[in-house]
Design a protein around this motif. Structure first.
Motif, PDB file in Angstrom:
ATOM      1  N   HIS A 150       1.461   7.544  -8.991  1.00 47.87           N
ATOM      2  CA  HIS A 150       0.222   7.545  -8.333  1.00 47.87           C
ATOM      3  C   HIS A 150       0.127   8.793  -7.345  1.00 47.87           C
ATOM      4  CE1 HIS A 150       2.961   6.340  -5.334  1.00 47.87           C
ATOM      5  NE2 HIS A 150       2.351   6.668  -4.300  1.00 47.87           N
ATOM      6  N   ASP A 152      -1.507   9.335  -3.450  1.00 47.01           N
ATOM      7  CA  ASP A 152      -2.100   8.699  -2.101  1.00 47.01           C
ATOM      8  C   ASP A 152      -3.392   8.689  -2.061  1.00 47.01           C
ATOM      9  OD1 ASP A 152       0.866   8.393  -1.964  1.00 47.01           O
ATOM     10  OD2 ASP A 152       0.979   8.759   0.098  1.00 47.01           O
ATOM     11  N   LYS A 158       4.100  14.735   3.204  1.00 44.71           N
ATOM     12  CA  LYS A 158       5.315  13.715   3.736  1.00 44.71           C
ATOM     13  C   LYS A 158       6.532  14.346   3.961  1.00 44.71           C
ATOM     14  CE  LYS A 158       3.071   9.516   2.515  1.00 44.71           C
ATOM     15  NZ  LYS A 158       3.080   8.236   1.492  1.00 44.71           N
ATOM     16  N   HIS A 247       3.756  10.766  -8.197  1.00 43.21           N
ATOM     17  CA  HIS A 247       5.255  10.280  -7.756  1.00 43.21           C
ATOM     18  C   HIS A 247       5.103   8.845  -7.771  1.00 43.21           C
ATOM     19  CE1 HIS A 247       2.551  10.308  -4.010  1.00 43.21           C
ATOM     20  NE2 HIS A 247       3.472   9.313  -3.724  1.00 43.21           N
TER      21      HIS A 247
END
Ligand SMILES: [Fe+2]
Length: 271
Positions: A150, A152, A158, A247
């Motif tokens: 996916h 985000d 991050k 990821h």
């Protein structure tokens, strides 16, 4: 005639590994993010700091364990709340505010380092908001996959810290380096089409067909997936990634556990 094989252009794990004490760390970190969307630093936190962070983590969860966690949304997304269920465990979400400072002071210090601010500013542009949200995740309910491939919904840089040793069977972080820019276009297109957080189709391979994937990435799904890297890392390791890099978190076997603290930095001033 096919020119080049399946592994042509594949990135190695070692090329994404950086020593955070190295002299060229700042330059190398920025270069890896821009080129591949991710790098990692094995054993970034060491004892006794790592154990202190684990204790903060456990204390924070123990304080909410007698309350009811928010449940997954109808679309199967993790709720935006303090304490929520995930498919494979639970999460605690903090704003980077006075409460976070009071309850997790060591974690707060770890996610407020000058080099992080410099990297976020260089990568995201100025102004940006460093580590606005901090999420503690505890995964313990086994599944074939903690979360599928996916992006985000809200793009972030991050900083992701593993509190346990991570191997193939306790939800290793997996990413496809170099997918950041095309995924960014997919994410923006989803927002323009749907305008609602829950409607953004973030599951890259499940929710988009082969033609869309090829149009964006220049590869069909099987080839793209073959370029995935699995980050099997010791406890205390740090991963830094742009969430537009495709990821996922992989297999969680019975009896295994995975504890993560991750912090999200955003472009602009996040109120
Ligand atoms: Fe994610």
């Amino acid at each position: 005639m096919l020119i080049g094989g399946l592994h042509a252009g594949r990135i190695s794990l070692s090329s994404l590994r950086l020593d955070h004490t190295g002299g060229n760390f700042a330059e190398d970190a920025l270069e890896r993010l821009r080129e591949y969307g991710i790098f990692y630093c094995p054993s970034w936190l060491e004892e006794p700091v790592l154990e202190s962070v684990r204790q903060e983590f456990e204390l924070a969860f123990s304080e909410v364990r007698n309350t009811d966690p928010a449940q997954l949304t109808d679309e199967g997304k993790v709720p935006v709340s303090r304490y929520g269920r995930t498919r494979t465990g639970a999460q605690l979400r903090f704003d980077n505010d006075a409460e976070f400072v009071n309850r997790l002071p060591i974690s707060r210090a770890i996610f407020s380092q000058d080099w992080m601010a410099d990297l976020a500013g260089s990568y995201l542009g100025i102004p940006c908001t460093l580590n606005r949200h901090i999420i503690l995740t505890d995964d313990f309910d086994p599944d074939q996959e903690i979360i599928p491939h996916h992006f985000d919904e809200m793009n972030a840089l991050k900083f992701y810290v593993c509190l346990d040793d991570i191997d193939r069977e306790n939800g290793p972080f997996q990413a496809i380096p170099g997918t950041t820019e095309p995924t960014s276009r997919l994410r923006v297109n989803e927002w323009l089409r749907h305008e609602k957080f829950d409607d953004v189709r973030q599951r890259v391979f499940e929710q988009h067909n082969e033609e869309v994937i090829h149009a964006l990435y220049g590869q069909f799904k099987a080839t793209l997936r073959s370029r995935e890297l699995t980050f099997q890392v010791p406890a205390g390791s740090l991963l830094v990634f742009d969430t537009d890099t495709v990821h996922r978190a992989g297999l969680l076997s019975p009896g295994r556990r995975r504890r993560i603290i991750r912090a999200s930095s955003y472009r602009g001033i996040w109120p």
